[in-house]
Design a protein around this motif. Structure first.
Motif: not given
Length: 210
Positions: A11-19
């Motif tokens: 339901p929320h957008q992940l960013s590359p900084n989350d990976v």
């Protein structure tokens, strides 16, 4: 690309900084468990479970406490046993969904109960989802990160099981929580095991760089 792909189910957008990338999910497990280890700390593991968690906890001197999966209820987590096991030294709980070795897939309703229980106890959830595309039966796979607004979730995954490419050693650790708790506490820095994570109270985590 991983953030974009996983965000399709969130339901929320992940960013590359989350990976954070790893050499397969095995190394992802090693990194997370090693970072959580500190004197007297413990981690809650399912029983039965994938043995790599227990082995890595032992090597890292992190006490493993076991909660049961209930066969009569389709191998659902025994939430009462989690509440009985958790104490002030508990750093996290692990779920494997779809399960290895049981093969069950948790329902969305049960995952939400797990999230609510973890929030109540002040611990976060490590969700091993390497078999997410190999879900069979009537329960559709739902990623634990969907409930990241209830409790912070670390999602572990890899391409080897999802796309049947066992020689391709690419895994990931993904921080799934839109409230910024991991970022505020410094967990966003855990891409390599050069840091120690100390858990003091409800999501009160401080990183000490070495």
């Amino acid at each position: 690309a991983i953030a974009e792909y996983l965000s399709k189910d969130f339901p929320h957008q992940l960013s590359p900084n989350d990976v954070y990338l790893a050499a397969g999910c095995t190394q992802a497990i090693e990194i997370v468990v090693s970072v959580l280890a500190r004197p007297n700390a413990n981690i809650l593991l399912p029983r039965p479970s994938y043995p790599q968690y227990e082995a890595r906890a032992s090597v890292s001197n992190l006490e493993a406490c076991h909660f049961d999966l209930i066969p009569e209820k389709g191998w659902d987590v025994d939430l009462d046993s989690i509440e009985a096991l958790a104490d002030e030294n508990t750093v996290a709980m692990v779920i494997i969904n779809p399960s290895n070795p049981c093969g069950n897939v948790f329902t969305s309703q049960h995952l939400k109960k797990i999230a609510e229980t973890a929030r109540k106890l002040g611990i976060f959830v490590i969700s091993d989802e390497v078999y997410s595309l190999l879900a069979f039966g009537s329960n559709p796979f739902v990623p634990m990160g969907v409930f990241g607004s209830i409790v912070p979730v670390l999602t572990l995954g890899s391409i080897s099981k999802r796309w049947i490419v066992p020689g391709w050693r690419l895994g990931w650790i993904v921080t799934c929580e839109p409230n910024g708790i991991f970022q505020q506490s410094g967990v966003g820095a855990l891409s390599f095991p050069f840091i120690n994570l100390y858990h003091n109270s409800k999501f009160d985590m401080v990183l000490e760089l070495q």
